[in-house]
Design an enzyme around this catalytic site. Structure first.
Site, short mmCIF file in Angstrom:
data_model
loop_
_atom_site.label_atom_id
_atom_site.label_comp_id
_atom_site.label_asym_id
_atom_site.label_seq_id
_atom_site.Cartn_x
_atom_site.Cartn_y
_atom_site.Cartn_z
N ASP A 123 0.93 -1.05 -0.01
CA ASP A 123 0.04 0.07 0.05
C ASP A 123 0.79 1.16 0.02
O ASP A 123 1.92 1.39 0.45
CB ASP A 123 -1.01 -0.05 1.36
CG ASP A 123 -2.22 0.57 1.07
OD1 ASP A 123 -2.69 0.72 0.15
OD2 ASP A 123 -2.60 1.48 1.94
N TYR A 171 2.32 4.79 1.19
CA TYR A 171 2.50 5.58 2.41
C TYR A 171 1.27 6.41 2.37
O TYR A 171 0.83 6.95 1.49
CB TYR A 171 3.62 6.27 2.55
CG TYR A 171 4.87 5.46 2.77
CD1 TYR A 171 5.07 4.41 3.78
CD2 TYR A 171 6.05 5.46 1.86
CE1 TYR A 171 6.13 3.60 4.01
CE2 TYR A 171 6.94 4.82 1.92
CZ TYR A 171 7.18 3.71 2.91
OH TYR A 171 8.30 3.06 3.26
N PHE A 230 8.04 1.49 -0.78
CA PHE A 230 8.82 1.71 0.44
C PHE A 230 9.68 3.03 0.15
O PHE A 230 10.47 3.27 1.08
CB PHE A 230 9.77 0.60 0.25
CG PHE A 230 9.27 -0.86 0.73
CD1 PHE A 230 8.61 -1.12 1.82
CD2 PHE A 230 9.36 -1.82 -0.25
CE1 PHE A 230 8.55 -2.25 2.38
CE2 PHE A 230 8.80 -3.05 0.18
CZ PHE A 230 8.13 -3.20 1.30
N HIS A 273 8.63 -9.35 6.39
CA HIS A 273 8.56 -7.90 6.07
C HIS A 273 9.53 -7.14 6.71
O HIS A 273 9.78 -7.48 8.08
CB HIS A 273 7.09 -7.57 6.36
CG HIS A 273 6.71 -6.02 5.70
ND1 HIS A 273 7.10 -4.83 6.14
CD2 HIS A 273 6.15 -5.70 4.43
CE1 HIS A 273 6.63 -3.97 5.29
NE2 HIS A 273 6.17 -4.64 4.44
#
Length: 222
Positions: free
Chosen positions: A65, A67, A78, A188
């Site tokens: 998703d 930020y 990221f 993760h």
């Protein structure tokens, strides 16, 4: 909302653009941008594809998703814009890279276009999000679209590296033909799970070793 995406990707995904689900998705996203604060900026929604044409992809890193904080999302999973404080997941990614290669990063900002320019597709499963509401645009059709992109890479390309971090990314990796590509899986890099299997996974060096074995130039992660 008008879709603007590079020609190499447009050729592979044209069927998705014409599908009823995608038209409904675009109408939903258009209304969200009109009525709510949505990230990333519209010009960056397909940025991962724009910076990394289909034929230049060498590595795929899957996020979930964008930020959802102000000024963070820039269309690459990221990553954040220069001048934005690094999210903890990205800090952990950088820490793992430094540990693997035994040297500090040359650049410490979160702008990862330097990776995308080398053929790293930094793809979120969902390409938009409402401000301060994580996962708010999930289940609207983005996942089907990004599945199609992954499937096209798996079918038409050979010897790519897929980095799948966390349960969500591993499930999305079901579309990858593991007889043709290297699939690297771990926990993760979030602060909740990095110490339980992300740190020490060796993915960045393994990816470079695989590329080199295929006669390809390794990625300069630093």
């Amino acid at each position: 909302m008008t879709v603007r995406i590079g020609p190499s990707w447009e050729a592979r995904l044209q069927g998705e653009f014409e599908a009823p689900y995608f038209k409904a998705l675009m109408e939903y996203v258009r209304k969200e941008y009109q009525c709510e604060t949505v990230y990333p900026p519209p010009k960056y929604v397909f940025r991962a594809f724009d910076l990394c044409p289909f034929e230049k992809v060498r590595i795929v890193i899957l996020g979930q998703d964008p930020y959802h904080g102000h000024g963070q999302a820039n269309g690459l999973c990221f990553a954040v814009e220069k001048g934005i404080n690094l999210p903890q997941s990205l800090r952990n990614i950088f820490k793992e890279i430094e540990n693997e290669f035994g040297k500090p990063l040359v650049r410490g900002d979160g702008d990862l276009t330097r990776w995308a320019d080398q053929g790293v597709l930094l793809l979120n499963a969902t390409l938009t999000v409402r401000a301060h509401l994580a996962n708010s645009h999930q289940g609207k059709g983005w996942e089907k679209f990004t599945d199609a992109a992954i499937r096209a890479l798996s079918i038409e390309r050979e010897h790519l590296v897929f980095m799948l971090w966390g349960k969500y990314a591993r499930e999305k990796g079901a579309h990858v033909d593991r007889t043709k590509h290297l699939v690297l899986e771990s926990q993760h890099p979030s602060p909740f799970s990095a110490a339980n299997g992300f740190f020490g996974n060796g993915h960045f060096k393994m990816a470079n070793e695989y590329l080199a074995a295929q006669g390809k130039i390794p990625i300069d992660w630093l």
